[in-house]
Structure formats: C-alpha cells, structure tokens
Design an enzyme around this catalytic site. Sequence first.
Site, PDB file in Angstrom:
ATOM      1  N   ALA A   1       0.823  -1.217   0.000  1.00 38.82           N
ATOM      2  CA  ALA A   1       0.000   0.000   0.000  1.00 38.82           C
ATOM      3  C   ALA A   1       0.852   1.260   0.000  1.00 38.82           C
ATOM      4  CB  ALA A   1      -0.923  -0.008   1.211  1.00 38.82           C
TER       5      ALA A   1
ATOM      6  N   ASN B   1       1.457   9.551   3.503  1.00 41.58           N
ATOM      7  CA  ASN B   1       0.821   8.259   3.220  1.00 41.58           C
ATOM      8  C   ASN B   1       1.856   7.124   3.187  1.00 41.58           C
ATOM      9  OD1 ASN B   1      -1.695   6.793   2.546  1.00 41.58           O
ATOM     10  ND2 ASN B   1      -0.591   6.310   0.675  1.00 41.58           N
TER      11      ASN B   1
ATOM     12  N   SER C   1      11.469   0.234  -5.179  1.00 39.27           N
ATOM     13  CA  SER C   1      11.415   0.595  -6.598  1.00 39.27           C
ATOM     14  C   SER C   1      12.819   0.863  -7.117  1.00 39.27           C
ATOM     15  CB  SER C   1      10.553   1.852  -6.701  1.00 39.27           C
ATOM     16  OG  SER C   1      10.798   2.527  -7.895  1.00 39.27           O
TER      17      SER C   1
ATOM     18  N   TYR D   1       8.280  10.765  -4.503  1.00 39.56           N
ATOM     19  CA  TYR D   1       7.889   9.346  -4.447  1.00 39.56           C
ATOM     20  C   TYR D   1       9.124   8.466  -4.235  1.00 39.56           C
ATOM     21  CZ  TYR D   1       7.017   4.664  -6.204  1.00 39.56           C
ATOM     22  OH  TYR D   1       6.993   3.297  -6.324  1.00 39.56           O
TER      23      TYR D   1
ATOM     24  N   LYS E   1      10.603   5.899  -0.955  1.00 45.71           N
ATOM     25  CA  LYS E   1      11.097   4.510  -0.997  1.00 45.71           C
ATOM     26  C   LYS E   1      12.492   4.437  -0.366  1.00 45.71           C
ATOM     27  CE  LYS E   1       7.506   2.648  -2.932  1.00 45.71           C
ATOM     28  NZ  LYS E   1       6.591   1.813  -2.133  1.00 45.71           N
TER      29      LYS E   1
ATOM     30  N   PHE F   1      11.518  -3.074 -11.110  1.00 44.04           N
ATOM     31  CA  PHE F   1      11.771  -2.210 -12.263  1.00 44.04           C
ATOM     32  C   PHE F   1      10.394  -1.819 -12.847  1.00 44.04           C
ATOM     33  CE2 PHE F   1      16.292  -1.607 -12.503  1.00 44.04           C
ATOM     34  CZ  PHE F   1      16.666  -2.391 -11.426  1.00 44.04           C
ATOM     35  N   ASN F   2      10.064  -2.138 -14.082  1.00 44.10           N
ATOM     36  CA  ASN F   2       8.780  -1.658 -14.634  1.00 44.10           C
ATOM     37  C   ASN F   2       7.782  -2.811 -14.800  1.00 44.10           C
ATOM     38  OD1 ASN F   2      10.740   0.463 -15.213  1.00 44.10           O
ATOM     39  ND2 ASN F   2       9.142   1.399 -16.457  1.00 44.10           N
TER      40      ASN F   2
ATOM     41  N   ASN G   1       1.735   5.859 -17.580  1.00 39.76           N
ATOM     42  CA  ASN G   1       2.734   4.834 -17.903  1.00 39.76           C
ATOM     43  C   ASN G   1       2.552   4.300 -19.315  1.00 39.76           C
ATOM     44  OD1 ASN G   1       2.137   4.180 -14.612  1.00 39.76           O
ATOM     45  ND2 ASN G   1       4.197   4.671 -15.273  1.00 39.76           N
TER      46      ASN G   1
HETATM   47  P1  NAD Z   1      -1.622   0.411  -6.849  1.00 37.74           P
HETATM   48  O1  NAD Z   1      -1.915   1.861  -6.708  1.00 37.74           O
HETATM   49  O2  NAD Z   1      -2.333  -0.358  -7.891  1.00 37.74           O
HETATM   50  O3  NAD Z   1      -1.866  -0.328  -5.459  1.00 37.74           O
HETATM   51  C1  NAD Z   1      -1.608   0.285  -4.210  1.00 37.74           C
HETATM   52  C2  NAD Z   1      -2.812   0.014  -3.336  1.00 37.74           C
HETATM   53  O4  NAD Z   1      -2.574   0.564  -2.043  1.00 37.74           O
HETATM   54  C3  NAD Z   1      -4.088   0.655  -3.871  1.00 37.74           C
HETATM   55  O5  NAD Z   1      -5.072  -0.332  -3.982  1.00 37.74           O
HETATM   56  C4  NAD Z   1      -4.448   1.703  -2.817  1.00 37.74           C
HETATM   57  O6  NAD Z   1      -5.841   1.855  -2.674  1.00 37.74           O
HETATM   58  C5  NAD Z   1      -3.776   1.161  -1.574  1.00 37.74           C
HETATM   59  N1  NAD Z   1      -3.377   2.173  -0.582  1.00 37.74           N
HETATM   60  C6  NAD Z   1      -2.598   3.259  -0.788  1.00 37.74           C
HETATM   61  N2  NAD Z   1      -2.446   3.912   0.376  1.00 37.74           N
HETATM   62  C7  NAD Z   1      -3.128   3.228   1.328  1.00 37.74           C
HETATM   63  C8  NAD Z   1      -3.338   3.381   2.727  1.00 37.74           C
HETATM   64  N3  NAD Z   1      -2.821   4.418   3.411  1.00 37.74           N
HETATM   65  N4  NAD Z   1      -4.090   2.473   3.377  1.00 37.74           N
HETATM   66  C9  NAD Z   1      -4.644   1.422   2.713  1.00 37.74           C
HETATM   67  N5  NAD Z   1      -4.485   1.225   1.399  1.00 37.74           N
HETATM   68  C10 NAD Z   1      -3.737   2.117   0.714  1.00 37.74           C
HETATM   69  O7  NAD Z   1      -0.034   0.283  -7.020  1.00 37.74           O
HETATM   70  P2  NAD Z   1       0.829  -0.967  -7.474  1.00 37.74           P
HETATM   71  O8  NAD Z   1       1.322  -0.714  -8.838  1.00 37.74           O
HETATM   72  O9  NAD Z   1       0.135  -2.226  -7.155  1.00 37.74           O
HETATM   73  O10 NAD Z   1       2.083  -0.784  -6.512  1.00 37.74           O
HETATM   74  C11 NAD Z   1       2.222  -1.522  -5.316  1.00 37.74           C
HETATM   75  C12 NAD Z   1       3.504  -1.119  -4.634  1.00 37.74           C
HETATM   76  O11 NAD Z   1       4.591  -1.364  -5.518  1.00 37.74           O
HETATM   77  C13 NAD Z   1       3.601   0.348  -4.247  1.00 37.74           C
HETATM   78  O12 NAD Z   1       4.244   0.437  -3.007  1.00 37.74           O
HETATM   79  C14 NAD Z   1       4.441   0.956  -5.343  1.00 37.74           C
HETATM   80  O13 NAD Z   1       5.141   2.084  -4.899  1.00 37.74           O
HETATM   81  C15 NAD Z   1       5.383  -0.195  -5.631  1.00 37.74           C
HETATM   82  N6  NAD Z   1       5.958  -0.144  -6.994  1.00 37.74           N
HETATM   83  C16 NAD Z   1       5.121  -0.125  -8.070  1.00 37.74           C
HETATM   84  C17 NAD Z   1       5.660  -0.065  -9.341  1.00 37.74           C
HETATM   85  C18 NAD Z   1       4.769   0.015 -10.561  1.00 37.74           C
HETATM   86  O14 NAD Z   1       5.254   0.438 -11.617  1.00 37.74           O
HETATM   87  N7  NAD Z   1       3.517  -0.381 -10.492  1.00 37.74           N
HETATM   88  C19 NAD Z   1       7.059  -0.056  -9.511  1.00 37.74           C
HETATM   89  C20 NAD Z   1       7.873  -0.096  -8.387  1.00 37.74           C
HETATM   90  C21 NAD Z   1       7.304  -0.147  -7.126  1.00 37.74           C
HETATM   91  C1  WQD Z   2       8.419   4.239 -19.516  1.00 33.70           C
HETATM   92  C2  WQD Z   2       9.074   4.902 -20.709  1.00 33.70           C
HETATM   93  C3  WQD Z   2       8.779   7.288 -20.871  1.00 33.70           C
HETATM   94  C4  WQD Z   2       4.520   7.370 -21.699  1.00 33.70           C
HETATM   95  C5  WQD Z   2       7.801   4.626 -13.550  1.00 33.70           C
HETATM   96  C6  WQD Z   2       8.303   5.221 -12.272  1.00 33.70           C
HETATM   97  C7  WQD Z   2       9.201   4.246 -11.570  1.00 33.70           C
HETATM   98  C8  WQD Z   2       8.520   2.908 -11.381  1.00 33.70           C
HETATM   99  C9  WQD Z   2       8.036   2.390 -12.680  1.00 33.70           C
HETATM  100  C10 WQD Z   2       7.300   2.929  -9.319  1.00 33.70           C
HETATM  101  C11 WQD Z   2       9.753   6.229 -20.363  1.00 33.70           C
HETATM  102  C12 WQD Z   2       8.138   6.581 -22.037  1.00 33.70           C
HETATM  103  C13 WQD Z   2       5.794   6.933 -21.416  1.00 33.70           C
HETATM  104  C14 WQD Z   2       4.260   7.951 -22.971  1.00 33.70           C
HETATM  105  C15 WQD Z   2       6.545   7.599 -23.598  1.00 33.70           C
HETATM  106  N1  WQD Z   2       7.351   3.012 -10.570  1.00 33.70           N
HETATM  107  N2  WQD Z   2       6.791   7.045 -22.342  1.00 33.70           N
HETATM  108  N3  WQD Z   2       5.279   8.025 -23.865  1.00 33.70           N
HETATM  109  O1  WQD Z   2       8.903   6.399 -15.877  1.00 33.70           O
HETATM  110  O2  WQD Z   2      10.166   4.283 -16.485  1.00 33.70           O
HETATM  111  O3  WQD Z   2       8.907   4.365 -14.407  1.00 33.70           O
HETATM  112  O4  WQD Z   2       7.177   3.375 -13.304  1.00 33.70           O
HETATM  113  O5  WQD Z   2       8.168   2.759  -8.537  1.00 33.70           O
HETATM  114  O6  WQD Z   2       9.526   4.805 -10.347  1.00 33.70           O
HETATM  115  O7  WQD Z   2       9.016   6.398 -12.599  1.00 33.70           O
HETATM  116  O8  WQD Z   2       7.653   4.284 -16.515  1.00 33.70           O
HETATM  117  O9  WQD Z   2       5.806   3.690 -18.024  1.00 33.70           O
HETATM  118  O10 WQD Z   2       5.991   6.084 -17.207  1.00 33.70           O
HETATM  119  O11 WQD Z   2       7.649   5.219 -18.838  1.00 33.70           O
HETATM  120  O12 WQD Z   2       7.431   7.708 -24.429  1.00 33.70           O
HETATM  121  O13 WQD Z   2       3.160   8.382 -23.275  1.00 33.70           O
HETATM  122  O14 WQD Z   2       8.043   5.230 -21.657  1.00 33.70           O
HETATM  123  O15 WQD Z   2       9.391   8.477 -21.283  1.00 33.70           O
HETATM  124  O16 WQD Z   2      10.926   6.297 -21.103  1.00 33.70           O
HETATM  125  P1  WQD Z   2       8.979   4.947 -15.867  1.00 33.70           P
HETATM  126  P2  WQD Z   2       6.670   4.829 -17.621  1.00 33.70           P
END
Ligand code: NAD
Ligand code: WQD
Length: 346
Positions: free
Chosen positions: A85, A103, A128, A153, A157, A182-183, A203
Amino acid sequence: MKKKILVTGGCGYIGSHTIIELLQSNRYDVISVDSCVRSTPETMRRVEMITGVNVHNYQVDICQKEDFFHVLEENPDVQGIIHFAAFKAVGESVDEPLMYYRNNLGALANVLEACQKFHVQNLIFSSSCSVYGDVKNLPVSEATPMGKAFCPYAHTKQIGEEMIQNMMVPNPEMNALILRYFNPVGAHPSGLNGELSPDKPNNLIPIIMHVASGVLPQMTVFGTDYDTRDGSCIRDYLHVSDIAVAHLKAMDYLIERKNCQQCEIFNLGSGNGVSVLEMLHAAERIIGQKLNYQLGDRRPGDVPAIYGDSQRANTLLDWHCQYGVDDMIASAWKWEHYLKNEIYDK
Ligand code: NAD
Ligand code: WQD
C-alpha cells in the site's frame, strides 16, 4: 497447515496479482487491507473468478493506526505481511510531496509497529528501481548505491528502506525483504485482472493499450535524441505475474528462514533493456494494428536508460521470469478488452 499472510494494498495492481499466486500455491491463506483510495473492492471479485477464493479485504486506511491494529487483533495468526500500500505516481508526488510522505511513510511506520506489537516476524516491502536515481553503470545491482531521488515518491522509498533497516536493530526476531521492482507491466494471463489505471494514465503500456483500443486518440514518444540504440529511453519491463511469483518465493524464503541477514534486498527485473520504440513496434505486431503515435520532446525527469541485474533473486529465491515482452503486451491487450467490455462501456 496453511500460513496466514496479510497483504496491504491487496486491491491494487501488484497486490492483487500476488494474492492470486499466494492462493494458488496452496501454502497460504490471505487477508487484505486496502482503503481502496487508489483501487476498488471489486478487485476481490476478479481474484475470486481466477482462484475460486473469496479473500476478505478490510477497507481500512493503514495510516489510521487503531483501525489497522484492529485487523491484527482479529487475526492474531498472521505470520507475514507484504506491504504494497502506497501512492506511486511520480508527477503527483512532485505536486503534492507531503501527501506522499504522510501516506507512504505513515503507513509504513504503522506496519512496522504492528510487526513489533503483534510479533509478525516476516515482512516484505515494495520498493522501486527509482531508489537508484540516474545511474551511469548498467545493469544496476543491489550493490549500486542509491542516487539522488528524482522525485518525492522515490524519496519515500529510500527513506522507507532505511526505516526498515533501522527497525531490525532493536527487533532481532524481525526479518524483512526489500524488493526493488523495475517496470511491472501486463495483466494476468487470463485477462481477468490487470491494472486499473487512471483515466489519463502516465505509464507507457496502459497508454499504448488505450491508443490501440481508441480510448485515447494518440500518444507521444517522449524523446528520440537520447544516447541509446534508437534514441528513445530504455527500461526493464517485467510481467506482473512474474513479480507476483517473486513475492510468493520471497515469502517462502523468509518463512523457511533461508535469509542470511535480518534484512535483505533484491532487484526484481528481467535484466533486459527495451526501448520505447521497440515496445511500440512489438505492440503493433502483437495487436495487429498501427498505433497513432508522434515523436516528441523528452519528458522531464526521465533517465535515458535503466535496467537491472536480478541475479541475486534468480539464485537465492530461485526466481526466473516466465514471460517476455510479447506476453506482457498480449495479456495487457486481453485486459484492455475486458476493461472496455466490462467497465468502460457499462
Ligand atoms: P496500486 O496503486 O495499484 O496499489 C496500491 C494500493 O494501495 C491501492 O489499492 C491503494 O488503494 C492502496 N493504498 C494506498 N495507500 C493506502 C493506505 N494508506 N491504506 C490502505 N491502502 C492504501 O499500485 P501498485 O502498482 O500495485 O504498486 C504496489 C507497490 O509497488 C507500491 O508500493 C508501489 O510504490 C510499488 N511499486 C510499483 C511499481 C509500478 O510500476 N507499479 C514499480 C515499483 C514499485
Ligand atoms: C516508460 C518509458 C517514458 C509514456 C515509472 C516510475 C518508476 C517505477 C516504474 C514505481 C519512459 C516513455 C511513457 C508515454 C513515452 N514506478 N513514455 N510516452 O517512468 O520508467 O517508471 O514506473 O516505482 O519509479 O518512474 O515508466 O511507463 O511512465 O515510462 O514515451 O506516453 O516510456 O518516457 O521512457 P517509468 P513509464
């Protein structure tokens, strides 16, 4: 006897896919705590469609300590917590930094206090690749030092990781794994569960899917003059179900006490760098249609290239990606259809 795991953020993207893998292993029972501030309780219906299990979600804000602690009082048999979360939008964190610090760090503080108070010895934390900042030496390994956080953000982390490390000192019975993703992209291979991205997603993959399905008219490639093989940015995309399996393996690892240190860090990436243009061309091939995109300016804050070395997770967790780029796109496309039929058009 199955062990009970509390998943925070279980209605979100990665949390719900992880619940599916935990349940399908037959080794774990799951409860979820998610306020649904960034998701919907409907997610659990989709989890049930896939697994046949009705997981209880406590719709509680983890920052509300008493409410969160009630969940653990009701479930004294919780043996592990996977803490997803958090808020995760880079741009939003720049506009509203305090909301992110409150948060993401407030919730983590309560999760750590709960581990201490309710004797939960196994914790997994979603971190992340953004903790590395703009790294020059690729691929990045866990030994790569953290760079300057490029947004609040990423800073949450970095601080979160340090909070966990510091909590290990006075709590020798506690064990934690920090997983740096990663992604993560794509959807469950069934196409029944995936990312519920905002109306205007930020994204790459959700945007590609919205353009392909006509929800968005067109998209822009952010930057084509980077020092990369085709001028567009390079990232390490991996399938959300692979990430989910990594959490299952990580929980097994902790429960079986295979960890050598109280707190260990793992990268979770595919190890392959893929450019934006390569992703677009793969999507055109898999979906079978041309995408309406234009070549545009760089997006502020983007690093030119980042991809990970996940050998530690490969070796110690015995975790290996099962899915490639084509599977990521094909599953995301299936999910886009589901969204259009079941959600957008209703
Ligand atoms: P998401 O937004 O889909 O899921 C996060 C969930 O947490 C949501 O359902 C939201 O309602 C809940 N939440 C947020 N704050 C809360 C709180 N205070 N109490 C209860 N619930 C709460 O995100 P996700 O993509 O599933 O990401 C999950 C985790 O992975 C996050 O910590 C995110 O930072 C990390 N992460 C995600 C990515 C990505 O690209 N998706 C990449 C790296 C790290
Ligand atoms: C990917 C690539 C954009 C949209 C993010 C967070 C990172 C992690 C993963 C949580 C980039 C390009 C995108 C568009 C584009 N999350 N792009 N046109 O920025 O690598 O990573 O998600 O921890 O912290 O920063 O992911 O999917 O936004 O972008 O060209 O319309 O796609 O420039 O190179 P990013 P993204």
